[in-house]
Each structure stands twice: as structure tokens, then as C-alpha cells.
Design an enzyme around this catalytic site. Structure first.
Site, PDB file in Angstrom:
ATOM      1  N   LYS A  71       0.822  -1.224   0.000  1.00 20.08           N
ATOM      2  CA  LYS A  71       0.000   0.000   0.000  1.00 20.08           C
ATOM      3  C   LYS A  71       0.855   1.272   0.000  1.00 20.08           C
ATOM      4  O   LYS A  71       0.569   2.212  -0.734  1.00 20.08           O
ATOM      5  CB  LYS A  71      -0.936   0.013   1.210  1.00 20.08           C
ATOM      6  CG  LYS A  71      -2.061  -1.008   1.145  1.00 20.08           C
ATOM      7  CD  LYS A  71      -3.050  -0.768   2.286  1.00 20.08           C
ATOM      8  CE  LYS A  71      -4.096  -1.873   2.360  1.00 20.08           C
ATOM      9  NZ  LYS A  71      -5.145  -1.579   3.353  1.00 20.08           N
ATOM     10  N   ASP A 108      -9.810   2.896   2.394  1.00 17.11           N
ATOM     11  CA  ASP A 108     -10.093   2.413   3.756  1.00 17.11           C
ATOM     12  C   ASP A 108     -10.921   3.440   4.528  1.00 17.11           C
ATOM     13  O   ASP A 108     -11.906   3.105   5.193  1.00 17.11           O
ATOM     14  CB  ASP A 108      -8.788   2.156   4.525  1.00 17.11           C
ATOM     15  CG  ASP A 108      -8.131   0.837   4.124  1.00 17.11           C
ATOM     16  OD1 ASP A 108      -8.816  -0.040   3.566  1.00 17.11           O
ATOM     17  OD2 ASP A 108      -6.914   0.687   4.369  1.00 17.11           O
ATOM     18  N   ALA A 133      -2.171   7.085  13.988  1.00 18.40           N
ATOM     19  CA  ALA A 133      -1.824   7.839  12.773  1.00 18.40           C
ATOM     20  C   ALA A 133      -1.029   6.967  11.803  1.00 18.40           C
ATOM     21  O   ALA A 133      -0.239   7.463  11.007  1.00 18.40           O
ATOM     22  CB  ALA A 133      -1.045   9.101  13.137  1.00 18.40           C
ATOM     23  N   GLY A 135      -1.284   3.688   8.807  1.00 19.04           N
ATOM     24  CA  GLY A 135      -1.911   3.649   7.485  1.00 19.04           C
ATOM     25  C   GLY A 135      -3.413   3.835   7.536  1.00 19.04           C
ATOM     26  O   GLY A 135      -3.965   4.729   6.893  1.00 19.04           O
TER      27      GLY A 135
END
Lengths: 276, 276
Positions: A71, A108, A133, A135
């Protein structure tokens, strides 16, 4: 059924064993007669940059779903990074534009926000606290900002991570009120646990539940169990809650739209999925 | 159903629109509970060498079916070329060995030979004439040699192509009796049209049918129609025949074996295929 005209959505990650997307998307495509298929491709990190480029040069490629461990890497590989992905510093979806360029987005957080909206909880102008804080926390913060929250509190035990996220948010949302350094949920309309706390038995709760307002809406990203200890504690305070899996299903309509495919509701996708 | 554990057989070629393999293999895999899927991937010639390597580095890759325009290129890209593929100068199947190396094989001719054998026509020790020394003709000649024909006549309007094929055959089958330069079928037990003649209406026949023995077995690779004018003429001479599509289905059990998958008969595969 797969034929020579079927368009591919590459599901890129490694390992692939726990992938769920094929069992969610493919039954939906089949029911709707959409000539596309999600195909798991177990690509290692060393091959990923070259493979991502080549898989999108296939004449029948439609898009990519990106998961662990790619990602963050993907954000540095695409030609265009949409703002939510830029703030998150990560992509979980890539598509090819007509000019051949690759565009990356991150859904997400979009899944989290859509879940709230569908539950009738307004987001615009509200005050939200995001714990974590990393992903997924960054993605949720980015999507809350995009959805127009009035104020955003960020907290991470790694203060530098929260500060870096605040800087990325401020770049795209200069008018957003940001506060840092506290996990006190008092006064927030929306409170999200995007830390890993709750994945293991015996984890401490991510905040002092006694400070939760009953009117706060409390969300969770941990999917280890449907109702985590944190959600159970929030419920006992009288809060409405959103479970981790809602975020998963709520983001799929957003992916479908991103890929230019006919979309539907998260509930409908859930009803047609074959996850057992 | 495709899941995170499903192994991929990449169907590599361009364009993909007319691919048939997914509709043959996938219904069979589904019926048998084989956790594998054939996925068309429209790969252009310029990307193919890099893509072939990378697709085989995917953790869930099982093999590749190779078709136009990559069959000849593939022979130069794999680490090990099996003798039939070396003679044919082309591959239509690739698998990864446990050491990571790629092995290429060619099954077009194997399909032709298996079709003969299944029809009760012996091959070992017999005399065969192959018309056409291009890709498919070379593959059939190689497979006939492997199956033990006693003598092989080769003919191509491009005499150099037939001579080059003869040299490749002689390298792997030094005892094989080879003859060149004539398309006269008299005296041959097996006669194969592996030229393109018959693909277009009005094409001449590939040989003088009046010279065909009634006892000869006559095969065809053209699939434009089930009974081509050449097969019709052979039948009217009293010959038993094999249609082009038989070669297609007969080679699939060989592919399955090559990939280490449970195999079955061509008839069974044909009955489960969804080609309509």
C-alpha cells in the site's frame, strides 16, 4: 464465467491466503453479468514495481486492488495520487487512465465514512477524534477531512506520526481545525480507534472510556472480533458504534465507482459474498 | 470459486477475444474441485519477455498457456526447452520448476498424435506425411517423431522451411527416416494438412487427393469448419479422418499432466466445456 473478453482486476499482495476480495467481488460480477474478475496475484516486494507497471499494460486489465505489503510503496509508483491517498501516504486501488497513466486512491477511510453516513450519522461540520496515525488512521483522517469534518483531533503514541499526518492534512485542507496530543474523547461527535489495540486479548483500551459522551459515535477498525472490548465499553456508555467489518464492505461500492463499474450498496455486496 | 489460495494459469497472448481455454479448463477445475484458474492476459510482444518472468514469480502461479503471437518467442525465453518444443521451435506451455527455472513444451502435435491413438490408429513404425513446416506442422512432425513413426515425409512450398525442420528433427531423432520435397501421399499411413490451405473459401487442396490411399488416415489442423474441403475429399476416397478441433481437445490432458494437475480424457473435457 471467465472468457477472452473478461477484464482483470489484479488483487496484488503477499501472501494471498487470507484474501477476501475475490469472494466478495466475483459473485457480484457473476450475478450482475459484469465481465470482470478479481484475481489474486501473490507479488513479492522486490518484483512489485515492475509487475504493477506490466499488469496494467495487459490489454484486458481494468484495475488493481492493493494490499499488504504494497500500500505505501504504491503511493510512490503511480503517476497521479488523489488527495486522500496523498494524505494517507498509501494506495489500495489503482486504475489506468485513457492516456495510460496510473492513478492511485485509498478507500479504507472512505469505507469508514460511508458506514457513518449510511447509519444516518452526519460528518460535515462535526468534531472527530482519530486514534492512531498509521496507514488506516491516516486514511480515515483523510476521508473525514474530505467529508467535511469541522475539527479533527489526532493522537498516536508516536507523536511524530500524528504531527506528520497533521501536516499532510493541512496541505490539502488548510481550513480544517486540527488538534494534537490528546486521546481524551470528551466533546467529540465521532471517535475512531485506528490503533492495533484490541487485536490481542488483554490489550488496554485506546482511551479512557469514562470520558466518552453517550452521544458520541464510536468506530473501530480492528476486526479480530465483531464487538471488540473497546466497542463493548463504548456501548455500555450508551454510544452507537460501527464495527470493523463495516469499513471493509462500505468501501467496495467506492472501489466499483473508481473502476467505472456498476455499483451497489454494501448490504447488497454482503448478501452476495461467499465468505464461508 | 477463486480464493486467496487459487493457483493461476496465465493464458498469455494478444488479442484475447477469441481465447477458448478459460471456458474449457475452468469448468473442469470447478467440477473437480481443483483450486486453479485459467486467466486470459492480453500481453503485447514488447512487454512479453519481462511479463513472462514476473508472472512466474507470483507466489500463486502454476503455469502459462502461450498463444499467438508469443509461441516462437517463448522458445527463446525459457530455461529448459523440452525436445518437442525445441524441434517445433515454439512453446505453448510453460511451467516453473522447483528451482525456479522455466520449462517450455509444445502440445499442438501431442494433441494430434493423441487423437490418432485414441481413434485406434497406431503411430509407432508407421509412415507419415506432414504438409506444412510452419509452427503447427513442425509441432506435429516433432510429436509424430516422439511417438515413434518409422518414416516422415515433410513438404512445404517454402523448401527451406521443410529442410530446417528436417535438420531439427534429425538432431533429436537420428534414426528417423526423413524424406523431403514431395506432397504425394501415396504410400503414407498418416497424412496431415498443417498448411493454412482450407482457411479461406476457394483455397486449393494441399495435395492431389487422387493419390490418397483409402487406408491412409488423414488429419487436418484447419478449424474454419468441422469438415474442410480437404477432409471431405479424403473421406470420399474412403479415408478415416481427424478434424482440427480434435487436436485442440486432445492436447488438454497433456497440458494438465505437464502442470501436475489431475487429468481426464479429451471427451470428458469436451463435455464439461462451456464454449457456447
Amino acid at each position: 464465467m471467465i472468457t477472452g473478453t473478461t477484464r482483470l482486476i489484479a488483487h496484488l499482495g503477499y501472501p494471498t491466503g487470507s484474501f477476501k476480495a475475490p469472494m466478495i467481488y466475483n459473485p457480484y460480477f457473476e450475478r450482475e453479468g459484469i465481465d470482470a474478475v478479481v484475481v489474486p496475484m501473490g507479488c513479492g516486494a522486490e518484483d512489485y514495481p515492475a509487475f504493477l507497471r506490466l499488469v496494467f499494460r495487459l490489454s484486458n486489465s481494468l484495475g488493481a486492488l492493493v494490499t499488504m505489503p504494497h500500500k505505501v510503496t504504491t503511493a510512490g509508483l503511480v503517476d497521479t495520487l488523489l488527495p486522500t491517498a496523498a494524505i494517507a501516504g498509501a494506495c489500495n486501488a489503482v486504475r489506468r487512465e485513457p492516456d495510460g497513466g496510473l492513478t492511485g486512491e485509498m478507500f479504507d477511510g472512505e469505507g469508514f465514512v460511508r458506514g457513518l453516513l449510511r447509519k444516518g450519522r452526519p460528518v460535515a461540520g462535526r468534531r472527530a477524534l482519530v486514534l492512531g496515525a498509521g496507514g488506516v488512521g491516516s486514511a480515515i483522517a483523510a476521508s473525514l477531512a474530505k467529508a467535511g469534518v469541522g475539527a479533527l483531533g489526532l493522537y498516536d503514541i508516536d507523536a511524530a506520526a500524528a504531527e506528520a499526518l497533521a501536516l499532510r492534512l493541512a496541505r490539502f485542507h488548510p481550513a480544517l481545525g486540527l488538534s494534537l496530543g490528546s486521546n481524551d474523547p470528551a466533546g467529540f461527535d465521532i471517535v475512531v480507534n485506528a490503533t492495533p489495540l484490541g487485536m490481542r486479548p488483554g490489550d488496554p483500551l485506546p482511551l479512557d472510556v469514562a470520558r466518552l459522551d453517550a452521544a458520541s459515535f464510536v468506530g473501530e477498525v480492528v476486526m479480530a472480533e465483531e464487538i471488540t472490548p473497546f466497542l463493548a465499553a463504548a456501548r455500555s456508555r450508551g454510544c452507537a458504534v460501527q464495527v470493523g467489518k463495516d469499513m471493509l464492505f462500505e468501501q467496495i461500492p467506492a472501489y466499483l465507482e473508481f473502476f467505472g463499474l456498476p455499483s451497489t450498496t454494501a448490504e447488497d455486496l454482503r448478501s452476495v459474498a461467499r465468505l464461508d
